[in-house]
Scaffold this motif. Structure first.
Motif, PDB file in Angstrom:
ATOM      1  N   HIS A  25       0.833  -1.204   0.000  1.00 17.98           N
ATOM      2  CA  HIS A  25       0.000   0.000   0.000  1.00 17.98           C
ATOM      3  C   HIS A  25       0.870   1.259   0.000  1.00 17.98           C
ATOM      4  O   HIS A  25       0.561   2.234  -0.696  1.00 17.98           O
ATOM      5  CB  HIS A  25      -0.920   0.012   1.224  1.00 17.98           C
ATOM      6  CG  HIS A  25      -2.081  -0.932   1.137  1.00 17.98           C
ATOM      7  ND1 HIS A  25      -2.005  -2.230   1.569  1.00 17.98           N
ATOM      8  CD2 HIS A  25      -3.341  -0.768   0.657  1.00 17.98           C
ATOM      9  CE1 HIS A  25      -3.171  -2.830   1.385  1.00 17.98           C
ATOM     10  NE2 HIS A  25      -4.007  -1.970   0.822  1.00 17.98           N
ATOM     11  N   LEU A  28       2.155   1.806  -3.563  1.00 14.02           N
ATOM     12  CA  LEU A  28       1.131   2.312  -4.479  1.00 14.02           C
ATOM     13  C   LEU A  28       0.725   3.741  -4.120  1.00 14.02           C
ATOM     14  O   LEU A  28       0.467   4.572  -5.004  1.00 14.02           O
ATOM     15  CB  LEU A  28      -0.086   1.388  -4.468  1.00 14.02           C
ATOM     16  CG  LEU A  28       0.167  -0.043  -4.968  1.00 14.02           C
ATOM     17  CD1 LEU A  28      -1.126  -0.853  -4.956  1.00 14.02           C
ATOM     18  CD2 LEU A  28       0.788  -0.051  -6.356  1.00 14.02           C
ATOM     19  N   ASP A  29       0.696   4.038  -2.816  1.00 14.33           N
ATOM     20  CA  ASP A  29       0.398   5.411  -2.386  1.00 14.33           C
ATOM     21  C   ASP A  29       1.477   6.380  -2.873  1.00 14.33           C
ATOM     22  O   ASP A  29       1.178   7.512  -3.272  1.00 14.33           O
ATOM     23  CB  ASP A  29       0.306   5.491  -0.861  1.00 14.33           C
ATOM     24  CG  ASP A  29      -0.938   4.803  -0.301  1.00 14.33           C
ATOM     25  OD1 ASP A  29      -1.833   4.471  -1.098  1.00 14.33           O
ATOM     26  OD2 ASP A  29      -0.982   4.609   0.929  1.00 14.33           O
ATOM     27  N   GLY A  61       6.579   1.708 -10.933  1.00 22.40           N
ATOM     28  CA  GLY A  61       5.296   1.052 -10.733  1.00 22.40           C
ATOM     29  C   GLY A  61       4.888   0.179 -11.899  1.00 22.40           C
ATOM     30  O   GLY A  61       4.351  -0.929 -11.712  1.00 22.40           O
ATOM     31  N   ARG A  65       4.377  -3.883 -11.462  1.00 21.11           N
ATOM     32  CA  ARG A  65       3.088  -4.518 -11.731  1.00 21.11           C
ATOM     33  C   ARG A  65       3.266  -5.740 -12.641  1.00 21.11           C
ATOM     34  O   ARG A  65       2.676  -6.804 -12.408  1.00 21.11           O
ATOM     35  CB  ARG A  65       2.122  -3.520 -12.372  1.00 21.11           C
ATOM     36  CG  ARG A  65       1.429  -2.602 -11.368  1.00 21.11           C
ATOM     37  CD  ARG A  65       0.397  -1.714 -12.021  1.00 21.11           C
ATOM     38  NE  ARG A  65      -0.291  -0.895 -11.037  1.00 21.11           N
ATOM     39  CZ  ARG A  65      -1.356  -1.269 -10.340  1.00 21.11           C
ATOM     40  NH1 ARG A  65      -1.869  -2.488 -10.531  1.00 21.11           N
ATOM     41  NH2 ARG A  65      -1.917  -0.470  -9.470  1.00 21.11           N
ATOM     42  N   CYS A 101       3.881  -6.959  -3.639  1.00 17.19           N
ATOM     43  CA  CYS A 101       2.642  -6.578  -4.328  1.00 17.19           C
ATOM     44  C   CYS A 101       1.862  -7.798  -4.823  1.00 17.19           C
ATOM     45  O   CYS A 101       0.669  -7.698  -5.117  1.00 17.19           O
ATOM     46  CB  CYS A 101       2.956  -5.639  -5.493  1.00 17.19           C
ATOM     47  SG  CYS A 101       3.371  -3.954  -4.961  1.00 17.19           S
ATOM     48  N   ASP A 189      -4.195  -5.105  -7.894  1.00 15.22           N
ATOM     49  CA  ASP A 189      -5.024  -4.399  -6.919  1.00 15.22           C
ATOM     50  C   ASP A 189      -5.718  -5.386  -5.979  1.00 15.22           C
ATOM     51  O   ASP A 189      -5.819  -5.146  -4.775  1.00 15.22           O
ATOM     52  CB  ASP A 189      -6.066  -3.540  -7.643  1.00 15.22           C
ATOM     53  CG  ASP A 189      -5.428  -2.416  -8.440  1.00 15.22           C
ATOM     54  OD1 ASP A 189      -4.370  -1.916  -8.005  1.00 15.22           O
ATOM     55  OD2 ASP A 189      -5.971  -2.050  -9.503  1.00 15.22           O
TER      56      ASP A 189
END
Length: 616
Positions: A25, A28-29, A61, A65, A101, A189
């Motif tokens: 988190h 991603l933040d 990012g 991912r 992640c 997500d």
């Protein structure tokens, strides 16, 4: 004495309570908050880019991912372990972030670990996938592949892919992840949403000075707490630039990585130890974390260079540092120089001290020392040059940072105040006890050993002896390292060892010995770089082993031992010593990857030398 939570807080202690639930988190933040700011820069060797390549948080990012989705496509499930086996590189960070992640947990493996130790860690952790840096790591994994039955695939950063043995390149994993995301666009997500604060984030295996290493279970909340606590201290901000070389397999490197996610500063990454000084001049960071050996080595090199110069330059150097020490003492007391001293300092700084700072990039606000004790004389020498080294303290079992000196609140010889949200207590026997969110959730598959160090009230027993001075912790020695001479006197070997290295600029490693003996002795190794220059100055020729075992080297070391003994109690003085004909290294089992002495292993290996000091 106990310091309760809130007894010392940073500028905004509320940040500790409002921390992100997980590292994933936090990552991603960070991307959402500052997508176009620089996240990392790393060396490429390409002159067209100045030798370094910069990437933004958005770019990081995007790669993470794909890599994370690639792991899910390989069948990695929540809280299963993924090993990262390599040196500190940008790719290591990508692999770690991708693992978390995906909802999995990173198991760290030092690049210098031998094949048998790698196999034990990977097997004990039941790793599903292993990231391996290059062909050297791949070779070690291949030797023991049959001992790691849970491994489904190996992903190499720079090694040779091998489809037949399911060895993928990093690009292969990204491609697999990109394809998976086409069919499952919300996979990451969903994976992140399923992670909680108590989900396992990291298994760090202690280096194991004796016996098998132990896997330390660190939850996501351990790391996000540490990042938030460092942010709350207010000593770092988003405009800082970190130079990161520390092993990311070690908790010290890891905690700085997490602090970056929370605070948002940029990091230059290059784990090559022999490039640290060169890189500092290129990167010009505002701060850096390091083990004491790095500062000892830099101090020794600068001092010996001045001795080699001799004449006016050497006299000017010593004068400037004499002035710098006076100013340092004033600043430690919260005052600034004035009058004649201020004028002298301005001149000393222009002629000498500023040039010392320039060797470290010239922009540093402070350095952080951890992983082992920093000698006070070394810290004060750097402060005299205008470089503040704030020493901190923590263990793998406490997610690294439990105490740290602050630029506005420091005392050399201590490791500073407890960080916000953590408690400290000194037991009756002097042992330091710590309690807080950063404390591990136990040793992996070792409940009995966990119970030995974590009591029913949540206090972690550090094994270190210490005392509190005005809320600042002073570590005096490892509880297990203290020894008693046959005369009944206790000796703290680590303090004597660090004092000797501060005195002797040619020393690399020192082991002080004497448990149940009638006097103290020592093993000494000399720095391979520094001793060559000394040999030229003193007309000593030959190979390294011939130089260090020469009569001249023996006399030189004896002189520094005499200086050391003059500062010690009678029962602590070193009566005999031997200079080893080689340095202690990670490869020969003398030091850990975080550059700490493997005391028991060295004592065992050189027992014949040590026993020889004490005729029967």
């Amino acid at each position: 004495m106990t310091i309760a939570v809130g007894d010392y807080v940073g500028p905004d202690a509320s940040k500790v309570e409002s921390r992100p639930p997980t590292v994933a988190h936090a990552f991603l933040d960070r991307i959402a908050a500052t997508p176009e700011r620089e996240a990392f820069r790393y060396p490429t060797g390409d002159d067209s880019t100045g030798g370094w390549l910069s990437v933004t948080w958005r770019e990081v990012g995007e790669r993470v991912r794909k890599l994370s989705a690639g792991l899910i496509a390989l069948g990695v499930e929540p809280e299963q372990r993924v090993a990262v086996y390599g040196s500190t590189t940008y790719e290591w960070i990508l692999a770690d972030l991708a693992t978390m992640c995906a909802g999995a947990a990173t198991t760290t493996v030092y690049p210098a670990s031998v094949a048998s130790e790698v196999a034990f860690i990977v097997s004990d952790a039941e790793c599903q996938v292993v990231f391996a840096e290059d062909d050297d790591q791949l070779k070690k994994l291949a030797e023991k592949r049959s001992e790691m039955p849970t491994v489904k695939a190996i992903v190499t950063f720079n090694g040779t892919p091998d489809e037949a043995n399911n060895v993928l390149s990093l690009a292969d994993l990204e491609a697999k992840g990109a394809a998976y995301l086409e069919d499952h666009p919300d996979a990451i997500d969903k994976a992140v949403a399923a992670i909680g604060p108590e989900s396992l984030a990291t298994l760090i295996y202690t280096s194991g000075t004796t016996g098998r290493p132990k896997g330390v279970r660190l939850a996501h909340d351990c790391w996000t707490y540490e990042g938030a606590a460092i942010e709350a201290l207010g000593i770092l901000n988003i405009d800082d630039l970190q130079f990161l070389w520390l092993p990311l397999a070690h908790s010290f490197g890891k905690v700085l990585q997490v602090a970056q996610l929370v605070i948002g500063f940029s990091t230059a990454v290059d784990g090559r130890v022999d490039k640290i000084v060169e890189n500092l001049g290129i990167v010009k960071p505002t701060f850096m974390g390091a083990a004491p050996r790095i500062f000892e080595k830099a101090h020794g090199r600068i001092v010996t260079m001045m001795e080699e110069e001799g004449g006016v330059k050497e006299k000017l150097f010593h004068w400037a540092f004499g002035v710098g020490r006076k100013v340092s003492q004033l600043r430690q007391a919260g005052r600034e120089p004035s009058g004649a001293l201020a004028i002298q300092y301005k001149l000393a700084d222009r002629l000498v001290l500023s040039k010392i700072r320039a060797r470290f990039g010239g922009r540093q606000r402070f350095f952080v020392s951890g992983a082992a004790a920093l000698n006070r004389d070394i810290a004060e020498w750097f402060h005299a040059a205008g470089i503040l080294i704030v020493e901190g303290y923590g263990l793998t079992e406490t997610s690294a940072a439990s105490f740290v000196n602050l630029p506005g609140r420091f005392r050399f010889g201590t490791v500073g105040p407890v960080v916000p949200g953590t408690e400290v207590k000194i037991a009756e026997d002097g042992e330091v006890l710590v309690r807080g969110p950063g404390v591990m959730r136990g040793y992996h598959n070792l409940p009995e050993l966990t119970a030995e160090v974590l009591d029913s009230e949540g206090w972690f027993h550090t094994g270190d002896i210490g005392e509190l001075e005005d809320g600042l912790l002073r570590i005096t020695d490892r509880k297990k390292d203290l020894f008693k001479t046959s005369g009944g006197k206790y000796v703290a070997p680590a303090l004597i060892e660090s004092s000797f290295k501060a005195l002797c600029p040619y020393a690399s490693n020192v082991l002080v010995y004497g448990s149940e003996r009638n006097f103290v002795s020592a093993l000494v190794t000399l720095d391979p770089d520094a001793i060559v220059a000394w040999a030229e100055q003193n007309e000593v020729s030959g190979s390294y082993d011939e130089i260090v075992t020469s009569t001249a080297a023996q006399e030189m070391v004896q002189g520094y031992v005499d200086q050391l003994n003059a500062k010690l109690n009678r029962w602590e003085t070193v009566k005999k010593f031997a200079i080893l004909d080689h340095d202690l290294t990670v490869e020969n089992g003398g030091i850990t990857p975080s550059l700490k002495l493997k005391r028991k292993a060295v004592e065992k290996k050189y027992s014949d030398v040590l026993d020889g000091f004490y005729p029967k």
